[in-house]
Design an enzyme around this catalytic site. Structure first.
Site, PDB file in Angstrom:
ATOM      1  N   HIS A   1      53.708  25.706  45.164  1.00  0.00           N
ATOM      2  CA  HIS A   1      52.822  26.255  44.133  1.00  0.00           C
ATOM      3  C   HIS A   1      53.573  26.885  42.968  1.00  0.00           C
ATOM      4  CE1 HIS A   1      49.930  28.866  42.165  1.00  0.00           C
ATOM      5  NE2 HIS A   1      50.780  29.848  42.396  1.00  0.00           N
TER       6      HIS A   1
ATOM      7  N   HIS B   1      26.265  56.149  37.589  1.00  0.00           N
ATOM      8  CA  HIS B   1      25.962  55.614  36.263  1.00  0.00           C
ATOM      9  C   HIS B   1      26.581  56.442  35.132  1.00  0.00           C
ATOM     10  CE1 HIS B   1      23.351  53.093  38.514  1.00  0.00           C
ATOM     11  NE2 HIS B   1      22.712  52.616  37.462  1.00  0.00           N
TER      12      HIS B   1
ATOM     13  N   GLU C   1      28.003  40.970  34.194  1.00  0.00           N
ATOM     14  CA  GLU C   1      28.836  41.575  33.136  1.00  0.00           C
ATOM     15  C   GLU C   1      30.150  40.831  32.941  1.00  0.00           C
ATOM     16  OE1 GLU C   1      27.602  43.235  35.714  1.00  0.00           O
ATOM     17  OE2 GLU C   1      26.202  44.735  34.897  1.00  0.00           O
TER      18      GLU C   1
ATOM     19  N   HIS D   1      55.475  26.866  37.695  1.00  0.00           N
ATOM     20  CA  HIS D   1      54.612  26.304  38.739  1.00  0.00           C
ATOM     21  C   HIS D   1      54.603  24.776  38.684  1.00  0.00           C
ATOM     22  CE1 HIS D   1      53.351  30.416  37.970  1.00  0.00           C
ATOM     23  NE2 HIS D   1      52.825  30.439  39.178  1.00  0.00           N
TER      24      HIS D   1
HETATM   25  C1  LIG Z   1      42.872  36.938  38.810  1.00  0.00           C
HETATM   26  C2  LIG Z   1      44.142  36.403  39.357  1.00  0.00           C
HETATM   27  N1  LIG Z   1      44.547  36.790  40.578  1.00  0.00           N
HETATM   28  C3  LIG Z   1      45.712  36.352  41.080  1.00  0.00           C
HETATM   29  C4  LIG Z   1      46.514  35.526  40.371  1.00  0.00           C
HETATM   30  C5  LIG Z   1      47.863  35.080  40.917  1.00  0.00           C
HETATM   31  N2  LIG Z   1      47.799  33.649  41.259  1.00  0.00           N
HETATM   32  C6  LIG Z   1      48.280  32.716  40.435  1.00  0.00           C
HETATM   33  S1  LIG Z   1      47.922  31.163  40.976  1.00  0.00           S
HETATM   34  C7  LIG Z   1      47.145  31.769  42.350  1.00  0.00           C
HETATM   35  C8  LIG Z   1      46.452  30.886  43.321  1.00  0.00           C
HETATM   36  C9  LIG Z   1      46.935  29.522  43.324  1.00  0.00           C
HETATM   37  O1  LIG Z   1      46.041  28.662  43.988  1.00  0.00           O
HETATM   38  P1  LIG Z   1      45.240  27.584  43.199  1.00  0.00           P
HETATM   39  O2  LIG Z   1      44.341  28.235  42.269  1.00  0.00           O
HETATM   40  O3  LIG Z   1      44.655  26.658  44.194  1.00  0.00           O
HETATM   41  O4  LIG Z   1      46.347  26.847  42.352  1.00  0.00           O
HETATM   42  P2  LIG Z   1      47.370  25.760  42.870  1.00  0.00           P
HETATM   43  O5  LIG Z   1      48.073  26.321  44.058  1.00  0.00           O
HETATM   44  O6  LIG Z   1      46.565  24.579  43.199  1.00  0.00           O
HETATM   45  O7  LIG Z   1      48.291  25.551  41.734  1.00  0.00           O
HETATM   46  C10 LIG Z   1      47.182  33.142  42.366  1.00  0.00           C
HETATM   47  C11 LIG Z   1      46.613  33.956  43.449  1.00  0.00           C
HETATM   48  C12 LIG Z   1      46.049  35.144  39.093  1.00  0.00           C
HETATM   49  N3  LIG Z   1      46.760  34.341  38.306  1.00  0.00           N
HETATM   50  N4  LIG Z   1      44.868  35.575  38.636  1.00  0.00           N
END
Ligand SMILES: Cc1ncc(C[n+]2csc(CCOP(=O)(O)OP(=O)(O)O)c2C)c(N)n1
Length: 681
Positions: A262, A488, A426, A28
């Site tokens: 990204h 539950h 939780e 990334h």
């Molecule tokens: C719980 C979870 N869901 C989905 C993902 C897959 N995922 C990795 S980064 C991302 C989103 C990226 O957006 P952002 O947080 O704004 O990061 P940026 O693009 O700025 O690097 C997703 C959906 C993950 N890592 N964790």
């Protein structure tokens, strides 16, 4: 510091990260390109740590919650002099490398927690800030601030969108954790879209409503503004701070501000263009200018100085307060006090008995005074899960009103309190417990109904992955909880938890097994342990007639046996069903059937035994085996074998009194005997 050197350092972080991703052809690049300036200012001007000793206990904690930006963290670690070489950097995401795809605790020096599942890291950091606050309140004395550090996080849009972040941030605001600072990489782009498609609330207002102090940095490349924001965060001691830093995903690249930047390598051509655009030598890979490196490496001397100064503080403290210092040092070494378990009760045989949740309460309250590291609470359920540590204080800012004390565990409200009140949160509870364990100095526990372990499964999984010592107390462990009904009544949760590698699940059968279960839970230092306990009373077995409850340590043990230890039939159960198979065994024995009864509280403890020892408990020759458990049968086939049988629950429960439910679902002596006889015929 010259502007040029600052800029050179920022770009060094950027392109080290970009080159790492490009060489791996995976990773990334967008986040490091945008967030490098805030990371640079934080790591060179604010973060107090010692690269030569990543475990220095009074270091500031840093969590990269947006773990997908791992290249950014690895760049920082290498540049500031942690044990992470350029060769490691160049092996990003490769088999056996110290630079895995997402940061992994215990794998790379300087990585505090494993991150990647979004939202978790922010909640872990809140746990670390709670840890610092609690230790400081217990141990610091006027002129002796032995515990005194800050906790920093870099979080992304995804982190802030996840529910766990909301839960944890709400609690952090309530708790007024003034030494916590979150830098929010506000780049308006996520993985698949712009945030205008999914995330348009006013984040500053949202966090302000939680009780946070917020500062906005309009230009994420403005190092002066970032520094001033961190200064403002430092000055604000009564609230956690959120610094909203407006950045650009993939800054400088042709794909800037597009979600295309990204999560995939830029490609050689775009790497070149990006370097050109930002005035970086286009053909040089993994370039670290000497002046930049020298500046970053000042962290080594600074860290050494800080730790040396702290050692002096600690020595003076040890002279002035030797007992407290001993206690603190032991905790920070993650050692148990030698006498921690001397007050663990032994429960007399009792046909009426008590619920294992009540036995657990007795044990917890017996060990807590000596085991000061035991700190935790429930998600608003301690009257039911019985996890209050009575008289040991409630972790809270001092109350604003004198009548604020409903729900108190006694002992007063303060940051030294040992009872954490998580509220109905939780998921955050699990992640905060990971933060406490990750910080060090704690045996944290979190508690809720077994069915709601589902709400905290992500941090349980991460605790197991990190090998963190967290204890979960899950009560109301079967449909025998009765009238609350199927919402539950856990059915699949035991199987769910057992499916998690490196998690020990223990479901004790009576009060004395519960006491041993707690011993195992405390002594197990390298993985989480889930205790699964009943709401309903269970007889306390007469251990003069049955094997000792210490057998629990083996995961499964022979409770009562056939004459000469030569059974034709084996009955196995965990928890409350052990009493059912015990009663069935009595009846079958009256029919001259040679029955062995096995209490099997923990599959994981059993699996840890050598095969030969397991064979003694479950001899291969005896194929008539019946397992009985109030949950889905999934997995029990491993122990009953192809010719065995399993009495479980293969549908959701129902709302009714427990006795009727047990009858309807076939958990009766008659049915167990019938199923057992069928195996022999
Ligand atoms: C719980 C979870 N869901 C989905 C993902 C897959 N995922 C990795 S980064 C991302 C989103 C990226 O957006 P952002 O947080 O704004 O990061 P940026 O693009 O700025 O690097 C997703 C959906 C993950 N890592 N964790």
């Amino acid at each position: 510091m010259s502007r040029d050197l600052d800029q050179q350092c920022v770009d060094t972080i950027r392109f080290l990260s970009v080159d790492m991703v490009q060489k791996a052809n995976s990773g990334h690049p967008g986040m490091p390109l945008g967030a490098a300036p805030m990371a640079y200012v934080l790591w060179t001007r604010w973060l107090r740590c010692n690269p030569c000793n990543p475990h220095w206990v009074n270091r500031d904690r840093f969590v990269l919650s947006a773990g997908h930006g791992s290249a950014l963290l690895y760049s920082l670690l290498h540049l500031t002099g942690y044990d992470l070489s350029l060769a490691d950097i160049q092996r990003f995401r490769q088999w056996g490398s110290r630079t895995p795809g997402h940061p992994e605790r215990g794998h790379t020096a300087g990585v505090e927690v494993t991150t990647g599942p979004l939202g978790q890291g922010l909640a872990n950091a809140i746990g670390m800030a709670i840890a610092e606050t609690q230790l400081a309140a217990r141990y610091n004395r006027p002129d002796h601030r032995v515990i005194d550090h800050h906790t920093f996080v870099i979080a992304s849009d995804g982190d802030l969108m996840e529910g766990v972040a909301s839960e944890a941030a709400s609690l952090a605001g309530h708790l007024r954790l003034g030494k916590l600072t979150c830098l929010y990489d506000d780049n308006t782009v996520t993985l698949s879209a712009g945030t205008n498609m999914t995330f348009t609330e006013n984040r500053a207002h949202r966090f302000a409503a939680y009780g946070w102090h917020t500062v906005t940095v309009a230009d994420g490349n403005d190092l002066v503004a970032i520094d001033a924001a961190l200064q403002a965060a430092r000055a604000e001691t009564g609230r956690p701070s959120l610094i909203l830093v407006r950045t650009h995903l993939g800054y400088g690249s042709p794909e800037q501000d597009s979600c295309a930047a990204h999560g995939s390598p830029l490609g050689l051509e775009d790497v070149r263009k990006t370097k050109q655009k930002l005035g970086w030598p286009a053909e040089a890979d993994f370039l670290i200018p000497d002046e930049a490196l020298a500046h970053f490496r000042e962290a080594v001397e600074r860290g050494r100085r800080d730790e040396t100064a702290w050692n002096a503080t600690m020595s003076a403290y040890a002279k002035a307060f030797p007992t407290l210092a001993d206690e603190l040092e032991r905790r920070l070494r993650d050692e148990l006090p030698p006498d921690w378990d001397v007050d663990v009760p032994v429960f007399p045989a009792d046909v009426k008995g008590l619920a294992t949740r009540d036995a657990s309460a007795r044990v917890m309250n017996a060990i807590a005074p000596r085991l000061v590291a035991l700190v935790g609470g429930s998600a608003d359920l301690d009257p039911s899960t019985r996890t209050a540590l009575h008289g040991l204080g409630d972790f809270n800012p001092p109350p604003s009103q004198p009548d604020d004390e409903q729900g108190s565990a006694g002992g007063g409200w303060s940051y030294a309190g040992r009872n954490l009140h998580f509220g109905v949160r939780e998921h955050a509870m699990g992640a905060i417990a990971n933060g406490l364990a990750g910080h060090g100095g704690f045996v944290p526990f979190g508690s809720t109904f077994l069915v709601f372990s589902d709400y905290m499964r992500p941090p349980i999984r991460l605790a197991a992955l990190m090998g963190l010592h967290v204890v979960y107390v899950f009560t109301h462990d079967s449909l025998a909880l009765g009238e609350d009904g199927p919402t539950h009544q856990p059915v699949e949760q035991l199987a769910n938890l057992r499916a998690i590698p490196n998690l020990t699940v223990i479901r004790p059968a009576d009060a004395n097994e519960t006491a041993v279960a707690w011993r195992v839970a405390v002594e197990t230092r390298d993985r989480p342990v889930a205790l699964v306990l009943t709401r309903q009373a269970l007889p306390t077995l007469d251990r003069t007639r049955y094997a000792t409850a210490d057998g629990l340590r083996h995961g499964a043990y022979v409770l009562s046996d056939a004459p000469n230890g030569r059974p034709d039939l084996i009955l196995l159960a965990s928890g409350s069903e052990v009493h059912l198979i015990g009663a069935a065994a009595e009846r079958l024995r009256s029919e001259r059937i040679a029955v062995r009864c096995i209490s099997m509280p923990s599959w994981e403890l059993f699996e840890a035994l050598p095969q030969a020892e397991r064979d003694i408990v479950l001899p291969a020759a005896v194929t008539a085996r019946l397992a009985v458990e109030l949950g889905v049968p999934q997995g029990w086939d491993r122990y009953v074998g192809a010719r065995g049988d399993m009495l479980g629950v293969e549908r959701f429960g129902a709302s009714a009194p427990a006795t009727q439910l047990l009858r309807e679902f076939g958990f009766t002596v008659e049915n167990v005997c019938a199923r057992a006889r069928a195996l022999l015929s």
